[in-house]
Design an enzyme around this catalytic site. Structure first.
Site, PDB file in Angstrom:
ATOM      1  N   CYS A  87       0.831  -1.206   0.000  1.00 33.49           N
ATOM      2  CA  CYS A  87       0.000   0.000   0.000  1.00 33.49           C
ATOM      3  C   CYS A  87       0.867   1.258   0.000  1.00 33.49           C
ATOM      4  CB  CYS A  87      -0.911  -0.004   1.223  1.00 33.49           C
ATOM      5  SG  CYS A  87      -1.963   1.458   1.353  1.00 33.49           S
ATOM      6  N   CYS A 167      -7.881  -0.920   7.854  1.00 33.72           N
ATOM      7  CA  CYS A 167      -6.709  -0.051   7.737  1.00 33.72           C
ATOM      8  C   CYS A 167      -6.420   0.558   9.096  1.00 33.72           C
ATOM      9  CB  CYS A 167      -6.957   1.049   6.704  1.00 33.72           C
ATOM     10  SG  CYS A 167      -5.652   2.305   6.644  1.00 33.72           S
ATOM     11  N   GLN A 284     -10.087  18.639   7.286  1.00 39.09           N
ATOM     12  CA  GLN A 284      -8.781  18.168   7.738  1.00 39.09           C
ATOM     13  C   GLN A 284      -8.957  16.752   8.292  1.00 39.09           C
ATOM     14  OE1 GLN A 284      -5.910  19.462   7.274  1.00 39.09           O
ATOM     15  NE2 GLN A 284      -6.330  21.616   6.790  1.00 39.09           N
ATOM     16  N   ASP A 333     -13.575  31.701  -1.146  1.00 36.43           N
ATOM     17  CA  ASP A 333     -13.238  30.421  -1.762  1.00 36.43           C
ATOM     18  C   ASP A 333     -13.844  30.354  -3.157  1.00 36.43           C
ATOM     19  OD1 ASP A 333     -12.024  27.649  -0.520  1.00 36.43           O
ATOM     20  OD2 ASP A 333     -13.377  27.263  -2.204  1.00 36.43           O
ATOM     21  N   ASP A 381      -4.917  29.156   3.564  1.00 34.00           N
ATOM     22  CA  ASP A 381      -4.612  27.725   3.595  1.00 34.00           C
ATOM     23  C   ASP A 381      -4.842  27.153   2.207  1.00 34.00           C
ATOM     24  OD1 ASP A 381      -4.124  25.115   4.281  1.00 34.00           O
ATOM     25  OD2 ASP A 381      -5.983  24.829   5.403  1.00 34.00           O
ATOM     26  N   CYS A 407       0.599  22.595   3.302  1.00 31.19           N
ATOM     27  CA  CYS A 407       0.945  21.175   3.343  1.00 31.19           C
ATOM     28  C   CYS A 407       2.038  20.866   2.325  1.00 31.19           C
ATOM     29  CB  CYS A 407      -0.287  20.313   3.087  1.00 31.19           C
ATOM     30  SG  CYS A 407      -1.029  20.575   1.449  1.00 31.19           S
TER      31      CYS A 407
END
Length: 454
Positions: A87, A167, A284, A333, A381, A407
């Site tokens: 994976c 998982c 998130q 946005d 962000d 990120c």
């Protein structure tokens, strides 16, 4: 995120080289030097010696794969996940958490020194949490095998499917529906029209989205309704939608609609404020660390005095908590549906110091009314591509403080250069280990405008 690469065109196998590795880079690759060359290899860690074979090379920088580990690190973790060697989801699980986090921090420092000529101090903070059971949102791929469908994740560097029953990174509620989902998709009449499945473990019910390339038929919809009742979930489908107002029927679009469950019970909580969402909504993935991140961001706003602009606001993850400290908050946005939902949430909560605007922040937006107003603090962000246009806009507008959440350290280092050129100082920074067991990292960068003339 799975990383794909193109193998060398040469058919002649390269001779293996023995290399000792000392560091990890920001992509999670082990770094070692041998014979004047620097090698980057996945699947190894500092303190290990291995035989490696070249994949490609640019000068003395060589990307390679290991063929044999000669000396394994005593710190290497033997992962008990049965999918660990296939994976691509958490491929850094063999590296101890503190070592991996430190390597991310050191990698960020090197990157900012190289790209933005900024010599970063140690981070003012770092937040971490449990590395298993944390992921509340995911996307399952669907593949067929001997006329039976399975859900799972893609193999590393492949489109092949790793069939999963459980998982370790997913929340308990998502794991509980994997087998029922396998049964559901195999019961469909239109199995060949399935795309993928998304799960969102909200603060209310579990939301599930099923993607179809054809309009859902009645029999399959009835099966989804029964599934949602049995699993206590909210299920939506994304399917082709034909707008009757459009004459050209080729111009179909995709539309998400709830087909089962109570949508009012699908919500996330941000700073104590309930935000209703859809199974497809971006949130998130780490609920606990998102709360820590919100607290950090809000701490940089002066209570009752600052007006705040929140760019790339989504459903209002930062926007809503900021209303408790700021004088006023404006969220912006590109996704109209999220903005409309955010406006409705604000109305339902009776929050009167907040507003939301629709704008593509990668295209011309500077003449819109909200963009002409003055703000004390800006929070942004952006996605992995960063915020080049928005950064240039802010560098000229000069709010006293810019809080940049990223990120992608590479994009963040690029955008930071533009702010530094315009008299901004990186006054504080820290990391949120939002994605343990992976090479990914979330950063918070705080830029303050210096009081000196250019």
């Amino acid at each position: 995120m799975v990383t794909f690469y193109k193998p060398s065109k040469s058919t002649k196998a390269k001779k293996a080289v023995t290399v000792t590795f000392t560091d990890l880079d920001l992509q999670g690759r082990a770094v070692g030097k041998e014979g004047g060359n620097t090698y980057f290899v996945e699947g190894l860690m500092p303190g290990e010696k291995a035989n490696v074979q070249e994949i490609n090379a640019k000068g003395n920088i060589i990307t390679a794969k290991y063929t044999k580990i000669i000396k394994a690190s005593e710190l290497r973790i033997q992962d008990d996940c049965e999918y660990a060697d296939k994976c691509g989801g958490c491929k850094m699980s063999f590296v101890p958490g503190d070592m991996l986090l430190n390597s991310k921090i050191e990698g960020i420092k090197r990157l900012f020194l190289k790209n933005a000529t900024v010599n970063l101090d140690d981070p003012a903070f770092f937040e971490k949490a449990e590395s298993i059971g944390y992921r509340r949102a995911c996307r399952f791929a669907i593949r067929g095998d001997h006329n039976k469908l399975y859900v799972g994740f893609r193999e590393e560097r492949s489109n092949s499917l790793v069939k999963v029953k459980f998982c370790k990174c997913l929340t308990e509620r998502i794991n509980s529906v994997i087998e029922p989902l396998n049964k559901l998709i195999n019961s469909f009449e239109k199995k060949d029209k399935l795309g993928h499945i998304e799960c969102l473990d909200s603060d209310g019910l579990l939301g599930i989205l099923i993607r179809f390339s054809e309009v859902l038929n009645k029999k399959d919809e009835e099966k989804i309704v029964a599934f949602a009742k049995d699993t206590d979930t909210v299920v939506s489908v994304v399917e082709p939608f034909y707008d009757p107002k459009i004459i050209d029927k080729k111009r179909e679009s995709l539309k998400e609609r709830i087909v089962a469950g109570d949508p009012s019970k699908l919500f996330v909580t941000s700073g104590g404020i309930r935000i209703e969402c859809m199974p497809s909504s971006f949130v998130q993935v780490n609920r606990f660390l998102n709360t820590k991140m919100l607290d950090r961001v809000c701490s940089y706003v002066e209570e009752g005095k600052d007006s705040v602009l929140d760019l790339f606001c989504g459903l209002g993850n930062f926007t809503f908590p900021l209303t408790k400290k700021a004088k006023k908050v404006v969220g912006v946005d590109i996704v109209a549906r999220m903005v409309l939902d955010a406006r409705e949430n604000a109305k339902e909560h009776g929050i009167d110091n907040i507003s939301f605007e629709i704008a593509d922040l990668e295209e011309q937006f500077e003449n819109q009314k909200w963009a002409k107003e003055d703000y004390d603090v800006v929070v942004m962000d952006p996605g992995r591509a960063g915020a080049k246009r928005a950064t240039l806009f802010l560098a000229n507008k000069k709010p006293k403080r810019i809080i940049y959440i990223s990120c992608n350290p590479l994009a963040a280092s690029r955008d930071s250069q533009e702010l530094i050129k315009k008299n901004y100082k990186l006054s504080s920074w820290g990391v949120i280990d939002m994605f343990p067991r992976t090479a990914h990292i979330e950063m918070i960068l705080v830029f303050d405008l210096e009081n000196k003339k250019k």
